[in-house]
Design a protein around this motif. Structure first.
Motif, PDB file in Angstrom:
ATOM      1  N   ASP A 155       0.826  -1.211   0.000  1.00 26.54           N
ATOM      2  CA  ASP A 155       0.000   0.000   0.000  1.00 26.54           C
ATOM      3  C   ASP A 155       0.858   1.259   0.000  1.00 26.54           C
ATOM      4  O   ASP A 155       0.552   2.224  -0.702  1.00 26.54           O
ATOM      5  CB  ASP A 155      -0.945  -0.005   1.199  1.00 26.54           C
ATOM      6  N   LYS A 156       1.927   1.247   0.793  1.00 17.26           N
ATOM      7  CA  LYS A 156       2.816   2.406   0.862  1.00 17.26           C
ATOM      8  C   LYS A 156       3.462   2.663  -0.501  1.00 17.26           C
ATOM      9  O   LYS A 156       3.526   3.800  -0.956  1.00 17.26           O
ATOM     10  CB  LYS A 156       3.897   2.172   1.922  1.00 17.26           C
ATOM     11  N   LYS A 185       0.923   4.221  -2.832  1.00 14.32           N
ATOM     12  CA  LYS A 185       0.672   5.631  -2.524  1.00 14.32           C
ATOM     13  C   LYS A 185       1.793   6.518  -3.028  1.00 14.32           C
ATOM     14  O   LYS A 185       1.568   7.635  -3.473  1.00 14.32           O
ATOM     15  CB  LYS A 185       0.487   5.817  -1.017  1.00 14.32           C
ATOM     16  N   LEU A 186       3.028   6.008  -2.934  1.00 15.64           N
ATOM     17  CA  LEU A 186       4.182   6.776  -3.387  1.00 15.64           C
ATOM     18  C   LEU A 186       4.379   6.699  -4.900  1.00 15.64           C
ATOM     19  O   LEU A 186       5.184   7.429  -5.460  1.00 15.64           O
ATOM     20  CB  LEU A 186       5.452   6.281  -2.685  1.00 15.64           C
TER      21      LEU A 186
END
Length: 72
Positions: free
Chosen positions: A2-3, A6-7
């Motif tokens: 997920d991180k 998002k990035l």
């Protein structure tokens, strides 16, 4: 995962030979986890002789490599 999404930076998975069993298992494991190996991550090929050098510069997030066992 997920991180990274998002990035906008896909996780990178390394394998030693694209049509080999490591590639098959990497794709299978990712797919089982709901990750599309063709769209959600970057898959790269690094020959065995270059693995250590690429580990030192953290070129990938994860890999599927053979384990020759413990000597002795």
């Amino acid at each position: 995962m997920d991180k990274a999404r998002k990035l906008g930076e896909p996780l990178t998975f390394a394998m030693t030979f694209p049509p080999g069993t490591h590639a098959m298992w990497t794709r299978c494991y990712l797919g089982a986890g709901g990750i599309n190996p063709d769209k959600d991550v970057s898959l790269i090929v690094i020959p065995p002789a270059q693995m250590v050098a690429n580990m030192k510069i953290a070129r990938w997030t994860a890999s599927a490599l053979a384990n020759r066992g413990t000597p002795g």
